[in-house]
Design an enzyme around this catalytic site. Structure first.
Site, PDB file in Angstrom:
ATOM      1  N   LYS A  69       0.841  -1.207   0.000  1.00 28.30           N
ATOM      2  CA  LYS A  69       0.000   0.000   0.000  1.00 28.30           C
ATOM      3  C   LYS A  69       0.875   1.255   0.000  1.00 28.30           C
ATOM      4  CE  LYS A  69      -3.705  -2.692   1.956  1.00 28.30           C
ATOM      5  NZ  LYS A  69      -4.321  -3.327   3.125  1.00 28.30           N
ATOM      6  N   GLN A 113      -4.605  -1.948   9.418  1.00 25.73           N
ATOM      7  CA  GLN A 113      -4.442  -3.256   8.767  1.00 25.73           C
ATOM      8  C   GLN A 113      -5.131  -4.356   9.584  1.00 25.73           C
ATOM      9  OE1 GLN A 113      -3.058  -3.859   5.661  1.00 25.73           O
ATOM     10  NE2 GLN A 113      -3.831  -5.930   5.972  1.00 25.73           N
ATOM     11  N   ASP A 136     -10.881   3.155   3.761  1.00 26.03           N
ATOM     12  CA  ASP A 136     -10.925   1.700   3.609  1.00 26.03           C
ATOM     13  C   ASP A 136     -12.357   1.183   3.806  1.00 26.03           C
ATOM     14  OD1 ASP A 136      -9.625  -0.709   3.098  1.00 26.03           O
ATOM     15  OD2 ASP A 136      -9.206  -1.109   5.216  1.00 26.03           O
TER      16      ASP A 136
END
Ligand code: NAP
Length: 299
Positions: A69, A113, A136
């Site tokens: 990322k 994450q 996200d």
């Protein structure tokens, strides 16, 4: 990349050759567009879009995803801030770190994450992320807004899949869609996005009886299970669109959640594994962060 956007893919029973839904190539093309948008933002405002990634613990796979990322940010000229916290981090410490990033005007998107260590309340930490920085698409509020077709960043994997289907002009309205898997980050938002695109959606999960029967009547199948080749090629209906979110490394590269051998002869379109869904996920994260930066700058 091939000019796939000119292909009109509809359900057909006598497909000659299936369309390869090339996520890798599309992600590359979108990156070029994002680079231009980042440059424009820098020129107009002097600000650089920035994604903060938070990695808790030392899971090697998670560390690889975070690195990928960060690399994607670099490729489009964005900044990324990498926060690494020890596996002993508490829920309160993680929430405090998220708050710090929420309040940092130089951070436009926050990625926590997944998964975090077991003792951490992952849901509570996701909920701590400011909606404007939830690039996200992990918060309940973001999910609810997406479901109600209000402005929100969708969860990146299903959002990337929708982008891929849209790019290849897959006509979704009226299709029987079967989503296998109901996780908060993938299966559930995927089903909602397909419903919003006027599919008739069935969600399957570990308690589903006769998975094969559901798949056999599906015009579009999304594999989001995490079990290598659980969905058999022989269950796929002729002319179906086949989307595989799974990736399981093997000696020969890797397999997905769907057995792909022979699928090209059955399906009207399918995602390769790898090179289908995976690149679109990271790409969507980056695209949504650029959007968040543009919004923050009033563009
Ligand atoms: P997850 O949280 O483990 O969820 C798996 C889902 O599959 C659950 O809903 C589970 O049902 C269901 N399931 C498990 N075994 C099943 C079975 N035998 N029959 C039917 N359903 C079954 O996984 P996830 O995070 O959603 O990920 C799913 C897959 O997508 C994995 O392969 C993962 O690697 C991949 N993925 C890819 C990307 C990408 O960027 N390409 C991103 C995220 C995930 P229950 O709810 O009943 O337990």
């Amino acid at each position: 990349m091939s000019n796939a956007s000119s292909t009109k893919t509809t359900m057909t029973s006598d497909n000659q050759s299936a369309t390869l839904l090339d996520g890798k190539a599309l992600a590359k093309q979108i990156e070029q567009e994002l680079r231009t948008r980042v440059d424009t933002l820098k020129e107009k405002t002097g600000r650089t879009p920035s994604l903060a990634t938070i990695l808790v613990g030392d899971d090697p796979a998670s560390a690889t995803y975070v690195r990928m990322k960060g690399n994607a940010c670099k490729r489009v000229g964005m900044d990324s801030i990498r926060v690494e916290m020890p596996s002993t981090t508490t829920t309160e410490q993680l929430k405090a770190k998220i708050d710090e990033l929420n309040n940092n005007p130089d951070v436009h998107g926050i990625l926590l994450q997944h998964p975090v260590p077991d003792h951490v309340d992952e849901r509570a930490c996701f909920e701590q992320i400011d909606l404007a920085k939830d690039v996200d698409g992990v918060t309940c509020l973001g999910f609810g807004r997406m479901a109600m077709q209000q402005s929100a960043y969708g969860s990146c994997t299903p959002q990337g899949i929708m982008h891929l289907l849209d790019y290849y002009n897959i006509e979704l309205a009226g299709l029987e869609a079967v989503v296998v898997g109901r996780s908060a980050i993938l299966g559930k938002p995927m089903a909602m996005m397909l419903l919003n695109a006027n599919c008739t959606v069935t969600m399957c999960h570990s308690k589903t009886q006769d998975l094969a029967a559901h798949i056999k009547r599906a015009d579009i199948v999304v594999g989001a299970v995490g079990v290598p080749e659980l969905i058999k090629a022989e269950w796929i209906k002729k002319g179906a669109v086949v989307v595989d979110a799974g990736f399981h490394p093997t000696d020969n590269g890797g397999v997905g959640d769907i057995e792909m051998t022979g699928v090209a002869d059955i399906a009207s379109a399918y995602t390769p594994v790898p090179g289908g869904v995976g690149p679109m996920t990271i790409n969507t994260l980056i695209r949504q962060t650029v959007e968040a930066a543009e919004k923050a700058a009033g563009l």
